[in-house]
Design an enzyme around this catalytic site. Structure first.
Site, PDB file in Angstrom:
ATOM      1  N   SER A 106       0.842  -1.191   0.000  1.00 59.59           N
ATOM      2  CA  SER A 106       0.000   0.000   0.000  1.00 59.59           C
ATOM      3  C   SER A 106       0.882   1.247   0.000  1.00 59.59           C
ATOM      4  O   SER A 106       2.120   1.154   0.023  1.00 59.59           O
ATOM      5  CB  SER A 106      -0.939  -0.011   1.204  1.00 59.59           C
ATOM      6  OG  SER A 106      -0.199  -0.078   2.400  1.00 59.59           O
ATOM      7  N   LYS A 138      -4.965   8.957  -8.098  1.00 62.35           N
ATOM      8  CA  LYS A 138      -5.118   7.778  -7.234  1.00 62.35           C
ATOM      9  C   LYS A 138      -6.515   7.220  -7.482  1.00 62.35           C
ATOM     10  O   LYS A 138      -7.504   7.765  -7.019  1.00 62.35           O
ATOM     11  CB  LYS A 138      -4.941   8.142  -5.761  1.00 62.35           C
ATOM     12  CG  LYS A 138      -5.017   6.928  -4.831  1.00 62.35           C
ATOM     13  CD  LYS A 138      -4.810   7.332  -3.379  1.00 62.35           C
ATOM     14  CE  LYS A 138      -4.863   6.103  -2.463  1.00 62.35           C
ATOM     15  NZ  LYS A 138      -6.162   5.414  -2.509  1.00 62.35           N
ATOM     16  N   LYS A 334      -4.383  12.656  -0.317  1.00 62.92           N
ATOM     17  CA  LYS A 334      -5.810  12.349  -0.425  1.00 62.92           C
ATOM     18  C   LYS A 334      -6.657  13.616  -0.541  1.00 62.92           C
ATOM     19  O   LYS A 334      -6.296  14.683  -0.058  1.00 62.92           O
ATOM     20  CB  LYS A 334      -6.273  11.533   0.795  1.00 62.92           C
ATOM     21  CG  LYS A 334      -5.529  10.213   0.995  1.00 62.92           C
ATOM     22  CD  LYS A 334      -5.903   9.185  -0.041  1.00 62.92           C
ATOM     23  CE  LYS A 334      -7.296   8.650   0.151  1.00 62.92           C
ATOM     24  NZ  LYS A 334      -7.429   7.797   1.335  1.00 62.92           N
ATOM     25  N   CYS A 441     -47.556   0.980 -11.167  1.00 63.94           N
ATOM     26  CA  CYS A 441     -47.637   0.349 -12.482  1.00 63.94           C
ATOM     27  C   CYS A 441     -48.863  -0.552 -12.497  1.00 63.94           C
ATOM     28  O   CYS A 441     -49.091  -1.326 -11.565  1.00 63.94           O
ATOM     29  CB  CYS A 441     -46.372  -0.467 -12.750  1.00 63.94           C
ATOM     30  SG  CYS A 441     -46.517  -1.609 -14.144  1.00 63.94           S
ATOM     31  N   CYS A 447     -45.703  -7.301 -15.646  1.00 63.83           N
ATOM     32  CA  CYS A 447     -44.523  -6.436 -15.580  1.00 63.83           C
ATOM     33  C   CYS A 447     -43.377  -7.279 -15.030  1.00 63.83           C
ATOM     34  O   CYS A 447     -43.460  -7.784 -13.905  1.00 63.83           O
ATOM     35  CB  CYS A 447     -44.795  -5.236 -14.681  1.00 63.83           C
ATOM     36  SG  CYS A 447     -43.353  -4.188 -14.397  1.00 63.83           S
TER      37      CYS A 447
END
Length: 691
Positions: A106, A138, A334, A441, A447
């Site tokens: 990392s 990033k 960041k 509906c 449907c």
């Protein structure tokens, strides 16, 4: 392999969109044409994904791809590196593990400019004042290791713990921007680190389709990409819009001196890199780069959460080395978390299992109380009009009960007028009917969205608990035409119908068929809960079964009679009466009863009120009982059996392998835990129930 030119290949510059019939070709002619098509498709992939400068349109490209598929199917001339393998191979039983060629560590990070300056000071103290940095976005996706041998794609793995990852070779093979064969003067061995992601525009389209089908949308592009890459069925991966950027060479027989040279060289081999990378020898320029990229973030078609600043010279990187977890030569600057104010990128309409239409705003992902939110409810058509909200507006998003996100207000009106609610269902095109502020509906189970949700609910824990009928499999059965009109279609499915579908073997097909057989002649209370009566869950269904004793009495009951049942108010009574008053629902129920046989009605000798007022929750496998049987045992004696633990729960019954979430909730709410069958039956006896 040399780059394909128009002179060498007739399918590059001006390819046809129609071809002579396949059956008129000899095998040699088919093999030769397939080879040219593969080379042409690779060339057009390169122009589209790497150079971002296509020379043909989508329709023409599709014609080339389809022709290649037809030839490979008819003459069995498919090669291991054919572009047609992007449609997905055989489903996997599980993802294996792969040891990485080099550790995928990392990157240390921080959100303040001072953090970056401290990183720069440390680097210069250790290696001298002359330092050049490469700055790049990033990406907020999923890191992968991709391996090429002799120019051929051979393996891909997720980052995992940095040293071993999951084998996703077949899934990454389906990503169109990952070449199956490298171009140009490539090295014998090349191991890359890349970031798999879903472009923002494709993510919004994907979520719109899911919402309109009645499925839950993905929370954000990263989750969607991660879940897609880990599918056991590569065909599912192939059907979703994954993309990749490559940014680091982990191992290679080609010598590189700098990261920047890697960035310049990878596209020559057909590998996609990001065009926003820059190089600088001043850390203040790197800080300014991050700020420019943060300003541009809303206009990018991919998710980023900061920038990476890394030492360019690779010998210097080797000298700096690593910690146990981090590269010491790189730093991630960041971005701050996005606030709860964001932009509506689209509005779509979700169809529920009862036909209710819920408007949903698709959002630029935003942090709301520590949770990334990419969609939010707009409540109903009246609320849309009252807020005067539309696509493009900047809105404030809140979470109801700290759980369900919704649009609270328009912060900046950028679009003209408000969103016009559709007058026809977006899935089946049936007319929309308005009932006060709500829209429905009128298509019913005709449907497909309502049918999908109805089948899912029927098979769920609150329904008949039919294992093996999750959302994706229900979709597959409907798409294959095995469920067309009603729930009863489930019981007409034969084992051989299932084994003909992708991802189904003999065992899984027979298991589902056994589950369906076992769900025949269900108890009345389970049936009432399963058929999807609005506002009627397991507890209310049990009340109705105890009160009326049989289905016909419930179907014939008036609103007033229904309302007289303890626990059923006027709104629920209205919903039940309207449900059974629908001709279409009556047809569905009759058809279903023909398929499953008579319902099991309560036996007066086995019912009582000894447990009245108590609420039980069950977790894990209880010896001697199915989950359904244990719930029925307490419900027939007047108790409620619910699916989640709350302050209203009286007892949590824990069998083998109990759910930790329910155990934690029981501890938090001071709910007594009955550990196993003996403790459960002891409590029943204490309450006067014969065991």
């Amino acid at each position: 392999m040399a780059t394909v030119s128009a002179d060498e290949n007739p399918y590059v510059e001006d390819p046809p969109t129609d071809f002579e019939p396949v059956e008129e070709l000899t095998e040699d002619e088919a093999d030769e044409q397939a080879g040219l098509l593969r080379e042409a498709i690779r060339f057009h992939d390169y122009r589209y994904y790497v150079e971002n400068d296509p020379v043909i349109g989508d329709r023409t490209y599709d014609a080339l791809f389809t022709r290649l598929q037809d030839l490979e199917d008819a003459f069995d001339v498919r090669t291991a590196d054919s572009p047609t393998r992007r449609v997905g191979g055989e489903p996997l039983d599980e993802l294996g593990t792969v040891e990485h060629v080099a550790p995928m560590l990392s990157i240390d990070s921080g959100g303040e400019a001072e953090d970056v300056r401290e990183f720069d000071e440390r680097i210069r103290r250790e290696v001298g004042e002359s330092v050049t940095y490469v700055c790049e976005p990033k990406f907020d996706g999923l890191s992968v290791e991709v391996v090429y041998e002799d120019g051929e794609y051979v393996q891909a793995a997720t980052r995992g713990d940095g040293y071993t990852g999951e084998d996703v070779t077949e899934n990454v093979r389906t990503i169109a921007s990952v070449p199956h064969r490298l171009r140009g003067d490539y090295p014998d061995r090349l191991v890359l680190r890349g970031e798999v992601h879903i472009p923002e525009s494709a993510f919004q389209d994907l979520n719109r389709e899911r919402v309109e089908r009645g499925e839950d949308p993905f929370a954000n592009p990263r989750n969607a990409a991660a879940g897609t890459l880990r599918q056991l069925d590569p065909a599912v991966t192939a059907g979703r819009p994954l993309d990749v950027f490559f940014f680091d060479v982990l191992d290679s027989t080609h010598d590189f001196e700098t990261h920047w040279k890697q960035h310049e060289t990878l596209p020559e081999w057909g590998l996609k890199v990001n065009d926003r990378a820059e190089r600088t020898d001043d850390i203040e320029d790197a800080i300014a780069y991050r700020n420019r990229l943060m300003d541009d973030r809303p206009d990018l078609d991919y998710e980023i959460d900061g920038v990476v600043i890394k030492v360019d010279d690779l010998d210097t990187c080797a000298e700096l080395g690593t910690t146990e977890r981090h590269y010491r030569w790189a730093f991630a600057y960041k971005f701050p978390a996005r606030s709860e104010v964001t932009e509506i990128t689209d509005i779509t309409v979700q169809v529920g299992r009862t036909g209710r239409l819920t408007p949903v705003a698709l959002l630029e992902p935003v942090d709301v109380g520590g949770v990334t939110v990419s969609r939010a409810s707009l409540h109903n058509p009246e609320e849309i009009a009252a807020m005067n909200v539309n696509v493009g507006d900047e809105v404030r998003v809140e979470r109801a009960g700290d759980v369900i996100p919704y649009v609270a207000e328009v912060v900046e009106k950028r679009a003209e007028g408000h969103y016009e609610f559709p007058d026809h269902c977006p899935v089946c095109d049936s007319a929309v009917e308005f009932d006060g502020p709500m829209a429905y509906c009128t298509g019913g189970l005709a449907c497909t969205a309502q049918l999908r949700r109805a089948v899912e609910y029927y098979a769920s824990d609150d329904g008949l608990d039919i294992e093996g009928l999750g959302g994706e499999r229900v979709d597959q059965l409907i798409d294959a035409g095995l469920i067309e009109e009603s729930l009863a279609d489930l019981y007409r499915i034969e084992t051989e119908d299932l084994t003909s579908l992708e991802g189904w073997g003999e065992t899984s097909a027979e298991n589902l068929r056994r589950e369906l057989d076992a769900s025949e002649n269900p108890p009345l209370r389970e049936f009432l809960s399963a058929i999807g009566i609005p506002k009627v869950g397991p507890a209310t269904a049990a009340d109705l079964a105890r009160e009326f004793g049989d289905l016909d009495s419930i179907r014939d009951a008036t609103r007033e009679r229904l309302e007289s049942v303890e626990g059923i108010g006027p709104k629920v009574a209205d919903q039940i009466a309207e449900f059974f008053g629908s001709d279409r629902n009556e047809e569905v129920i009759d058809d279903l009863l023909d398929a499953i046989g008579p319902l099991e009605t309560p036996d007066e000798d086995e019912t009582g009120d000894e447990l009245a007022g108590l609420t039980f929750v069950f977790t894990g496998s209880l010896s001697g009982y199915t989950r359904s049987e244990a719930q029925k045992r307490v419900e027939d004696r007047g108790a409620n059996a619910t699916s989640s633990v709350s302050g209203n729960t009286d007892f949590l019954v824990a069998g083998d392998s109990p759910g930790q979430t329910k155990l934690d909730a029981a501890e938090e709410n001071d709910v007594p835990v009955l550990d196993g069958r003996e403790a459960f039956e002891k409590k029943l006896r204490e309450k006067g129930v014969e065991v």
